[in-house]
Design an enzyme around this catalytic site. Sequence first.
Site, PDB file in Angstrom:
ATOM      1  N   GLU A  48      37.989  33.610  36.952  1.00 49.75           N
ATOM      2  CA  GLU A  48      38.831  33.562  38.139  1.00 49.75           C
ATOM      3  C   GLU A  48      38.014  32.821  39.206  1.00 49.75           C
ATOM      4  OE1 GLU A  48      39.993  37.375  39.752  1.00 49.75           O
ATOM      5  OE2 GLU A  48      41.153  36.389  41.321  1.00 49.75           O
ATOM      6  N   ARG A 273      29.955  44.166  28.444  1.00 51.57           N
ATOM      7  CA  ARG A 273      29.480  43.338  29.559  1.00 51.57           C
ATOM      8  C   ARG A 273      27.970  43.309  29.577  1.00 51.57           C
ATOM      9  NH1 ARG A 273      33.312  42.741  33.510  1.00 51.57           N
ATOM     10  NH2 ARG A 273      31.988  41.983  35.162  1.00 51.57           N
ATOM     11  N   LYS A 283      30.953  39.186  41.195  1.00 50.63           N
ATOM     12  CA  LYS A 283      31.204  38.131  42.184  1.00 50.63           C
ATOM     13  C   LYS A 283      31.512  38.730  43.541  1.00 50.63           C
ATOM     14  CE  LYS A 283      33.847  35.667  39.059  1.00 50.63           C
ATOM     15  NZ  LYS A 283      35.275  35.687  38.973  1.00 50.63           N
TER      16      LYS A 283
HETATM   17  P1  ATP Z   1      33.278  39.663  38.415  1.00 54.05           P
HETATM   18  O1  ATP Z   1      33.553  41.113  38.538  1.00 54.05           O
HETATM   19  O2  ATP Z   1      31.851  39.307  38.584  1.00 54.05           O
HETATM   20  O3  ATP Z   1      34.187  38.823  39.235  1.00 54.05           O
HETATM   21  P2  ATP Z   1      35.007  39.189  36.274  1.00 54.05           P
HETATM   22  O4  ATP Z   1      34.970  39.787  34.924  1.00 54.05           O
HETATM   23  O5  ATP Z   1      36.075  39.615  37.188  1.00 54.05           O
HETATM   24  O6  ATP Z   1      33.584  39.352  36.899  1.00 54.05           O
HETATM   25  P3  ATP Z   1      36.021  36.633  35.612  1.00 54.05           P
HETATM   26  O7  ATP Z   1      35.979  35.427  36.441  1.00 54.05           O
HETATM   27  O8  ATP Z   1      37.334  37.258  35.386  1.00 54.05           O
HETATM   28  O9  ATP Z   1      34.987  37.632  36.231  1.00 54.05           O
HETATM   29  O10 ATP Z   1      35.269  36.409  34.240  1.00 54.05           O
HETATM   30  C1  ATP Z   1      35.413  35.335  33.355  1.00 54.05           C
HETATM   31  C2  ATP Z   1      34.948  35.799  32.017  1.00 54.05           C
HETATM   32  O11 ATP Z   1      33.584  36.201  32.089  1.00 54.05           O
HETATM   33  C3  ATP Z   1      35.738  36.994  31.558  1.00 54.05           C
HETATM   34  O12 ATP Z   1      36.116  36.789  30.208  1.00 54.05           O
HETATM   35  C4  ATP Z   1      34.787  38.139  31.714  1.00 54.05           C
HETATM   36  O13 ATP Z   1      35.037  39.132  30.768  1.00 54.05           O
HETATM   37  C5  ATP Z   1      33.433  37.470  31.516  1.00 54.05           C
HETATM   38  N1  ATP Z   1      32.385  38.217  32.202  1.00 54.05           N
HETATM   39  C6  ATP Z   1      32.312  38.515  33.518  1.00 54.05           C
HETATM   40  N2  ATP Z   1      31.239  39.275  33.783  1.00 54.05           N
HETATM   41  C7  ATP Z   1      30.596  39.458  32.607  1.00 54.05           C
HETATM   42  C8  ATP Z   1      29.415  40.157  32.217  1.00 54.05           C
HETATM   43  N3  ATP Z   1      28.689  40.829  33.092  1.00 54.05           N
HETATM   44  N4  ATP Z   1      29.054  40.118  30.907  1.00 54.05           N
HETATM   45  C9  ATP Z   1      29.788  39.451  30.022  1.00 54.05           C
HETATM   46  N5  ATP Z   1      30.900  38.772  30.325  1.00 54.05           N
HETATM   47  C10 ATP Z   1      31.322  38.775  31.596  1.00 54.05           C
HETATM   48 MG    MG Z   2      37.411  39.462  38.499  1.00 49.56          MG
END
Ligand code: ATP
Ligand code: MG
Length: 561
Positions: A48, A273, A283
Site C-alpha cells: 500500500e 511476518r 509504516k
Molecule cells: P505496515 O504495517 O508496515 O504498513 P503492511 O503489511 O500494512 O505493513 P503493505 O504495504 O500492505 O504493508 O505490505 C505489502 C506486503 O508486504 C504485504 O504482502 C505484507 O504482508 C508484506 N509485509 C509487510 N510487513 C511485513 C513483515 N514485517 N514481514 C513480512 N512481510 C511483510
Molecule cells: Mg498496511
Amino acid sequence: MAEEKKTGSGPEEEKPARESINFIHSIIERDIRDHVYDREITTRFPPEPNGYLHIGHAKSICLNFTTAAKYGGKCNLRFDDTNPVKEDTEYVESIKEDVKWLGFDWDETRFASDYFDTMYECALKLIRKGKAFVCGLNADEMREYRGTLTEPGKESPYRNRSVEENLRLFQEMKEGKYADGEMVLRAKIDMSSPNMNMRDPVLYRIAHAEHHNTGTKWCVYPMYDFAHPIEDAIEGVTHSICTMEFEDHRPLYDWVLRETEWVQPPKQIEFARLNVTNMLMSKRLLKKLVDEGKVDSWDDPRMPTISGLRRRGYTPEAIRDFCERIGVAKSNSTVDVGQLESCIREDLQPKVESRNVIFDPIRVILTNYPEDQTEECELENNKENESLGTRRVPFSGELYVEREDFMENPVKKYFRLFPGNEVRLKGAYFITCNDFVKDADGNVTELYCTYDPETRSGSGFEGRKVKGTIHWVDAKTAVPVTIRDFDYLLKADETGTEVENPDTMTIRHGFAEPSILQSEPGNRYQFFRHGYYAEDTKLSGPEEKVFNQIVGLKSSWKPKK
Ligand code: ATP
Ligand code: MG
C-alpha cells in the site's frame, strides 16, 4: 564502489541460492504436479503506497520474486491503493526505487485503482445474485450487530432488501448521494459464523476523497478483503503470499472469488511476518517518527526502511542474504538484529578498502623526526583480500592518534601508548612515548614521542617486538571528517520491553588520511579499528565529508548451535 548488477529474474542467477524448499514451495510444486493452473506461476508484491518500505517488506519482496523466478513464472509490482486518504505518489516512486535497488525486476506495474471498474462490476454481480446488500446501519450499530467471539451477530434490518433496491442504492452511493458512513455495501454471508470476518463483511464504503490515481471519479471505495482477491484474479496470480494476520480472512478471500466466479482462482498462502529486535516494523509508526522529527526523514540512516538502510551503507546482497537465511515460517518470531548485522559485515569484509581515521584526536610530535621531512608508507587496503592492493599515505613528524590509545597511568594489560612505552604505528614505525602536555582542564593535548628509523614497516626489522599496534594519520595532510555513529531506535528497558531510545546518534569530528578526498557519497570503507562506514549521500560534500556508521567490527550475536 561497484554497483549492483541487474538481472532479469532476480539474484538467483548471480549466485546459486541456498536451495531451500519451504512450505510455500511445497504447495506450489503440488499445484504444478496436479495441473491446478494452466497459466504460469504468478506472484505479486502488493504494497500500500502509504509509506516507505521497511526490512519486513524486503522479506516479502525476496519471497515473492525468488519464488516466481524459481518456477519460471512472473511477479508483478502492484500498488494496493484502494484507500484514497493515506496514499501518495511520493511513496509509489520510493517503493519502485527500493524494489529495483534490492535487485528485482517486476513483470508489470499495476495499480489496484486501475481495477475499480471491474471491482464495481463484481459488486453488481454479487448484488444481482442476492449475495450483497446496501446497509444503512451506522458504525456503532454495526459493531453492536456484529456480535462477539463467543456470541453470534444479529442480521441487519436492511439485509433483505430486494435486488432492485440494492442496485438502486448502490448506484446512488456511487453517484455521491450519501455522506461518508451513511451507507455501505455488505456481503450476505453468515452472521453466526464463528469467523467474525464472515459476518456480512463490508465490501464497499463511501469516501468523498480525492484519490492519487483516479482523482474524484469515485466516491465509493472497495474494502481490502473484497479488493485484494479480485486484484489477484485479474492479474492471473496463482499464489497470493501474505502475512499470518490474514489467515482468518482466507475464507472470505475464497468466498469473494467463488461468488464472483473466477476460474482457476488464486490461492492465498500466509507466512510469518518478520520482526527484528530493536527495530520498528510498521509504516504507520515509522511515519510517526518522521512526522515528530525524531528522525530526519524516511531515509534517515537509523531507520529500518530500505532507503534508510541503503543510505546507511547496507548492500542489497546483505539484505537478500538476511531474508534467505531467516527462512519462511508459519509461526511469528523475532529475529535478533545481530543477524542482520552479521550479514552486512560478512558482505563488506572482503569487499571494502580500509582507511585510517582518527575519531578523537591527540597530536603526536616525533621529536627526533627531521623537521620538514615527509615520506609515504604503504598500507594494505584489505587484510583478508590481497587483490584490493595497497595505498600510499603520507607520514611526517606530526601525527594524530586516538585519545583512547594513550593512558597517563596505564591499567593492567594496556599495551598502547603511555609514558615510557613503545608501540607500532600500523604500516610505519615503532614510536616511544616520552612526555605529554595537558591543558588547563587536565586534558592531554600533545604527546612527545621518538621514532626508531630502523623499524620502518616492510624493512624486515626483527630486532624486537611490541605488544601494541595503533593507527595514525599524518597531521599536516589530515582531512577533517564528520563521523556519525548510531544506536537502535528501540532499546529494551529494565523489564525487557522495547521502548524508544532517546539517544540514537553520536556525532564526532575527526581526521582522515588524505585519500578520503577521493571518496564519493555512497562509498563504503572499513575505518581501521573502528568499523564499517559509508559516505553520506545527502550531507556529505566538498566542504564537509560526512560518514555514517554501517556496522561495528565485531558481532555480539552468535548463531544458536
Ligand atoms: P505496515 O504495517 O508496515 O504498513 P503492511 O503489511 O500494512 O505493513 P503493505 O504495504 O500492505 O504493508 O505490505 C505489502 C506486503 O508486504 C504485504 O504482502 C505484507 O504482508 C508484506 N509485509 C509487510 N510487513 C511485513 C513483515 N514485517 N514481514 C513480512 N512481510 C511483510
Ligand atoms: Mg498496511
